[in-house]
Structure formats: C-alpha cells, structure tokens
Design a protein around this motif. Structure first.
Motif, PDB file in Angstrom:
ATOM      1  N   UNK A  16      -0.223   1.917 -70.543  1.00  0.00           N
ATOM      2  CA  UNK A  16      -1.751   1.518 -70.650  1.00  0.00           C
ATOM      3  C   UNK A  16      -2.181   0.641 -71.358  1.00  0.00           C
ATOM      4  N   UNK A  17      -2.655  -0.651 -71.193  1.00  0.00           N
ATOM      5  CA  UNK A  17      -3.179  -1.358 -72.341  1.00  0.00           C
ATOM      6  C   UNK A  17      -4.753  -1.485 -72.220  1.00  0.00           C
ATOM      7  N   UNK A  18      -5.332  -1.146 -73.239  1.00  0.00           N
ATOM      8  CA  UNK A  18      -6.738  -1.148 -73.381  1.00  0.00           C
ATOM      9  C   UNK A  18      -7.184  -1.952 -74.597  1.00  0.00           C
ATOM     10  N   UNK A  19      -7.869  -3.352 -74.369  1.00  0.00           N
ATOM     11  CA  UNK A  19      -7.867  -4.313 -75.283  1.00  0.00           C
ATOM     12  C   UNK A  19      -6.839  -4.539 -76.267  1.00  0.00           C
ATOM     13  N   UNK A  20      -5.727  -4.549 -75.501  1.00  0.00           N
ATOM     14  CA  UNK A  20      -4.216  -4.858 -76.031  1.00  0.00           C
ATOM     15  C   UNK A  20      -3.866  -3.824 -77.180  1.00  0.00           C
ATOM     16  N   UNK A  21      -4.380  -2.746 -77.081  1.00  0.00           N
ATOM     17  CA  UNK A  21      -3.874  -1.633 -77.752  1.00  0.00           C
ATOM     18  C   UNK A  21      -3.007  -0.731 -76.954  1.00  0.00           C
ATOM     19  N   UNK A  42       7.334  -8.000 -70.830  1.00  0.00           N
ATOM     20  CA  UNK A  42       6.674  -7.179 -70.376  1.00  0.00           C
ATOM     21  C   UNK A  42       5.279  -6.897 -71.206  1.00  0.00           C
ATOM     22  N   UNK A  43       5.180  -7.221 -72.403  1.00  0.00           N
ATOM     23  CA  UNK A  43       4.159  -6.973 -73.081  1.00  0.00           C
ATOM     24  C   UNK A  43       3.307  -8.091 -73.411  1.00  0.00           C
ATOM     25  N   UNK A  44       1.900  -7.726 -73.430  1.00  0.00           N
ATOM     26  CA  UNK A  44       0.929  -8.791 -73.652  1.00  0.00           C
ATOM     27  C   UNK A  44       1.069  -9.549 -75.075  1.00  0.00           C
ATOM     28  N   UNK A  45       1.675  -8.594 -76.079  1.00  0.00           N
ATOM     29  CA  UNK A  45       1.617  -9.027 -77.627  1.00  0.00           C
ATOM     30  C   UNK A  45       3.092  -8.749 -78.110  1.00  0.00           C
ATOM     31  N   UNK A  46       3.473  -9.333 -79.035  1.00  0.00           N
ATOM     32  CA  UNK A  46       4.663  -8.888 -79.756  1.00  0.00           C
ATOM     33  C   UNK A  46       4.665  -7.576 -80.392  1.00  0.00           C
ATOM     34  N   UNK A  47       3.362  -7.418 -80.878  1.00  0.00           N
ATOM     35  CA  UNK A  47       3.137  -5.997 -81.770  1.00  0.00           C
ATOM     36  C   UNK A  47       3.224  -5.091 -80.611  1.00  0.00           C
ATOM     37  N   UNK A  48       2.838  -5.035 -79.682  1.00  0.00           N
ATOM     38  CA  UNK A  48       2.821  -3.929 -78.635  1.00  0.00           C
ATOM     39  C   UNK A  48       4.299  -3.631 -78.200  1.00  0.00           C
ATOM     40  N   UNK A  49       5.049  -4.823 -77.988  1.00  0.00           N
ATOM     41  CA  UNK A  49       6.478  -4.324 -77.725  1.00  0.00           C
ATOM     42  C   UNK A  49       7.118  -3.581 -79.017  1.00  0.00           C
ATOM     43  N   UNK A  50       6.901  -4.063 -80.395  1.00  0.00           N
ATOM     44  CA  UNK A  50       7.550  -3.482 -81.381  1.00  0.00           C
ATOM     45  C   UNK A  50       7.093  -1.944 -81.554  1.00  0.00           C
ATOM     46  N   UNK A 372      10.270  -3.495 -93.967  1.00  0.00           N
ATOM     47  CA  UNK A 372      10.754  -3.105 -92.667  1.00  0.00           C
ATOM     48  C   UNK A 372       9.654  -2.125 -91.997  1.00  0.00           C
ATOM     49  N   UNK A 373       8.635  -1.736 -92.667  1.00  0.00           N
ATOM     50  CA  UNK A 373       7.416  -0.912 -92.268  1.00  0.00           C
ATOM     51  C   UNK A 373       6.526  -2.005 -91.806  1.00  0.00           C
ATOM     52  N   UNK A 374       6.338  -3.104 -92.679  1.00  0.00           N
ATOM     53  CA  UNK A 374       5.473  -4.071 -92.317  1.00  0.00           C
ATOM     54  C   UNK A 374       5.964  -4.883 -91.144  1.00  0.00           C
ATOM     55  N   UNK A 375       7.142  -5.192 -91.048  1.00  0.00           N
ATOM     56  CA  UNK A 375       7.631  -5.793 -89.598  1.00  0.00           C
ATOM     57  C   UNK A 375       7.671  -4.864 -88.444  1.00  0.00           C
ATOM     58  N   UNK A 376       7.434  -3.625 -88.642  1.00  0.00           N
ATOM     59  CA  UNK A 376       7.431  -2.512 -87.699  1.00  0.00           C
ATOM     60  C   UNK A 376       8.800  -2.677 -87.052  1.00  0.00           C
TER      61      UNK A 376
END
Length: 515
Positions: A16-21, A42-50, A372-376
């Motif tokens: 579920x995406x809520x305001x891209x979260x 399939x994801x709105x943002x790269x961060x969401x995919x990671x 690595x943590x910063x890059x998720x």
C-alpha cells in the motif's frame, strides 16, 4: 485484496502506498524471497523498492545464500563496495605501517603485506562468509582505534602473530558466548548516540587536520580548503535530493579532480603483481617480518592489549548495527547485522590471516557498513563486490596509490563514515533523557578514550544515576550494575596496566623497572 499500486489480487504480498511511503505486508515464514520479489518498475520511487527488498529478505545464518535466490545485486551495492575497498587499502596499510616503523621494515614491506591481507580477507572471508554463508554478519575489516597503540605494543616486546592470535581467541570466546549482543543490549540509546557523536566529531576534525597538514607540507594549503568546501556543498545538495548514498563516489571524484587540477602532486608507483603467498616467508627469521615465531614471553606481553582490542569491539559493532536500524525501514529486522556472528567471523579471520602472515588487526568493517546503510542495501551483494574489488586492487596495484592519496582518502572517510555517524548520533540524542547520557559519554571519551567513556556511562546509565531511570528499574540486578561494573573494572585495570590512563604511569612498565 487488491494492491493499490500494481492491481494484483489474491497474492500473499500487497503493498500500500500512502503519500509514497511504503508499508509491505509480508509473510516471509511461508513465502520465499524469490516469490516476494517485485521489479523496481512496479514502485513509485527507487527508495520504496529498496525498502521493500530489505523487508522481504530473510538470509540464512550459517547456511547457503545464493544471488537471485536469496538476494539481488543493485546499482547501490557499488557504493559500499567502493568505499570499503578504499577504506581497506588505507587501514590495512596503516596497521602494517604502524608495526613496520618500530621494527625497521621498509615501505615496500608495508605495501606487499597490505596487498597480501586484502587477498586473504576477500577470498576467505568477505566473499565466502558475508556473501554466501552468513549475510547477517558484517565484513571483517580493520581495527583502526588500536593503531596508535601499536608502537607501544612493539616497545613492550609484543609480536604481531601473538597479538593477532590472542585477539582472535578472545573475540571468538566473546562471540560464541553471545557477550557482544549482551553488552549491546545493556547500552541505551543515549550511550550509543553519544558514542556515535564523539566518534563522528573526532573523525571529521582529524581528517580535516590531516588533509591541511598534507597540503601545507606541499605548499598548496589552499587546495585543502577548496576540496573540503566543494564537498560540503556537494553533500548538502545530495542531502537535499535524498541521494546521500552517492556521497562517497562523487566526493572522491570531486576531491581527486580538484586537487589534481590545482596542482597537487600525485603519481602511480605500485606495479601490478601478486604478493608472496607463502606463510613461511612472512614468519621467517630473515624474511618477511624478520621476527620468527613468538614464544610465551611475547604472548604475555600482548595480553593486555588483546583484551583492550576485543573490548573495543562491542561499542564499534553496536554503532554499526544501530546505524543500520536508523536507516533501514522498521520491517527490515531480518537483515540487521548479528553482532555475535560478526565477532565469530572477525575472530576467525584474525587467526587465519595472522597465521598466514598478515599484520591486519580485525574489527567490524565500518567503511562498508555505514555506506551500505545509507544506500539502503543489505550486506551480501555489496560484500561480494567488495571482495572482487579488493582482489582487483591488490593485483593491479595502481588503485592502491589512488586510494591512499590524501584528498581522496580524507574525503571518503569524512562524507562516507564520520558525517553519517554525527547525523545518527544526533538522531538518537534528541530527547532530554538520552542527551544526559550522551554528554557523559563524550566527556569520558575525551578524558581517556571511547572505550572508557562507553563503559563508564553504561554503568552510570544502567544504575539510573543518569539517563532514563524507568529503563534502569526494569533491568535485573545483574544487568543494572553487575555486568556493567565488571566490564568497567576489567577495562580500567587493563588500561592502567598499559598506561592509557592520563597522568598515571603504566603498571606493567613499573613492574619491569623494579625487576
């Protein structure tokens, strides 16, 4: 149930995406990573995919983990791999160099042994363990805080093989009996945050001072100012874009180009080739270290230093795990670094590397974990790439010259390790209760060293003298003061023996004089 993003129905996973979260709902006990994986498109943002990838991963501890079955390679994995390779070249050379100076060994020995160490670490432990057998364990890196003590170790009659073996044995005992995770559990957010603040601040200031010292030594002091200022602006802009994971490669590139364009001296000198791979050569009486094998006296001489080295592991390992927790989504618990497993692997790497002839002193690999943590990204894919890059750098030779060039080295450490540590420490100490403990950690660390500050503040915090008193009341008597008091007592005793308490002569040296 229908996914609001991809319109899939009836599946076990729905996002579920809520305001891209992103909030993934998964059941990883019944579904494999392969089944849960979704393409990034399939994801709105790269961060969401990671974040989703971190949430669905369930790597096996002490089992076989394979690429694309248990994890994937992503572009972001190159960030920690490049940073870790640069850090490894620098730190391995620094440790071996700290031994070589007092022992009268040439610079050529330092480069040769550092290349040997990189191949050992990459083939036997980085790729094999962190990449395939236990991706919950961070890579076994280099014990930077122990470097200033190495001349004292040599002066005390210490032997690099004796020190390495004892560190490995003591670390293995701590990891097997889960002592590392116990100490991590007894360290509150305030204590951990203060430790991160101190390490971050000291690291930033020391690297800037080192860069200015190098520039002034070559009569180009203005280059240091321009390089640092350019990277401050770059880091701030990446923060604005939400692309901090690019800080290390862009920072190193920017520093190198600016320094070279403004006339900073640089040349390649390390030629391609393989180092000597024969342990008998390294531990010969007339070859390699030119020390032969250690005896009982050499083991006794390094025992206090080995105890202190392993004691330094807990706050170091804890800081790396906490940094993951801050940057990963809350659902990514199964990819967080296992402190005790990391200690076991680091100990094995220490013993094997030492017996083969290497001079590295091992700890958790900070220049890998922080980026690595910063890059998720989780541990395994980047670990494999790090191993490949370390082998390539050691064999080719020329990358080692570039990585240890002061503008590249200092900027890589500042933007890739120390500033992120500062940010993480600030996040953990925003509340009044945590800030009290953080202030005492900084105070104690400045008085003696981070190990002293951490162990003292952990004792005061758990007893309820400072920090969250409610947390203290919920601890058992053993956790409240028993274990912290014993830990603090052992560490202070060891530091007194080897002369690390300011103004107090080393007890070991006093006994030696009396004899």
């Amino acid at each position: 149930m229908t996914c609001l993003r991809c319109s899939r129905t009836g599946g076990r996973v729905c996002v579920f995406f809520n305001n891209y979260k992103l909030t993934p709902m998964t059941n990883t006990n019944e579904t494999t990573y392969q089944e849960l994986h979704r393409p990034s498109s399939e994801f709105a943002r790269r961060q969401d995919y990671l974040d989703y990838e971190l949430s669905i991963m369930n790597p096996k501890r002490w089992g076989i983990n394979l690429p694309y079955r248990d994890y994937r390679f992503e572009l972001e994995d190159w960030v920690p791999a490049v940073a870790a390779t640069i850090g490894k070249i620098v730190m391995a050379a620094a440790v071996v160099g700290a031994f070589a100076g007092p022992l009268g060994l040439p610079d050529s020995f330092v480069i040769e042994n550092a290349r040997f160490e990189m191949i050992i670490a990459a083939v036997l432990f980085v790729i094999l363990f962190s990449g395939f057998l236990n991706p919950r364990a961070n890579l076994a890196g280099t014990h930077g805080p122990l470097i200033p003590l190495i001349p004292l170790i040599v002066a005390s009659g210490g032997h690099p093989m004796a020190l390495g073996i004892l560190i490995g044995v003591l670390g293995l005992m701590l990891g097997v009996f889960r002592g590392g995770s116990l100490l991590a559990r007894l360290t509150s957010d305030g204590v951990a945050g203060g430790l991160l603040l101190y390490l971050g601040f000291i690291g930033v200031t020391s690297q800037i001072a080192s860069l200015y010292s190098w520039a002034e030594g070559h009569g180009v002091a203005h280059i240091a100012f321009v390089v640092v200022l350019a990277n401050v602006i770059m880091y701030a802009y990446l923060e604005h874009l939400g692309k901090k994971w690019l800080a290390i490669p862009l920072g190193c590139l920017l520093a190198g180009v600016i320094a070279f364009a403004l006339g900073a001296p640089f040349q390649f000198s390390t030629e391609p080739g393989l180092p000597n791979m024969n342990p008998a050569y390294w531990w010969g009486e007339d070859t390699g270290w030119q020390l032969g094998l250690p005896g009982p006296a050499e083991f006794m001489a390094v025992l206090p230093f080995a105890v202190l080295a392993v004691a330094m592991w807990s706050p170091d390992f804890l800081g790396h795990r906490i940094f993951q927790k801050i940057n990963y989504p809350q659902t990514a618990k199964k990819v967080l670094m296992e402190i005790d497993d990391t200690m076991v692997i680091a100990s094995g790497r220490q013993v094997v590397g030492t017996l083969l002839g290497g001079g590295n002193l091992t700890s958790s690999w900070g220049t890998y974990m922080v980026p690595a943590a910063i890059a998720r990204r989780p541990i395994p894919a980047g670990a494999v790439l790090t191993g490949v890059l370390c082998i390539a750098a050691a064999i080719i030779g020329y990358p080692m010259d570039l990585a240890v060039w002061p503008p590249v080295l200092s900027i890589a450490l500042i933007v890739g390790v120390y500033i992120p540590l500062l940010e993480a420490g600030m996040q953990m100490t925003r509340e009044g209760k945590t800030s009290q403990s953080a202030a005492i950690v900084v105070f104690g660390s400045a008085l003696v060293n981070p190990v002293f500050g951490w162990s003292l503040t952990m004792l005061l915090d758990n007893m309820g003298i400072i920090g969250d008193k409610k947390r203290s009341q919920e601890l058992s008597r053993t956790d409240r003061w028993g274990i912290p008091a014993i830990t603090f007592g052992i560490l202070v005793t060891v530091m007194a023996l080897i002369g690390m308490l300011p103004g107090i002569p080393a007890i070991m040296e006093s006994f030696r004089v009396l004899q």
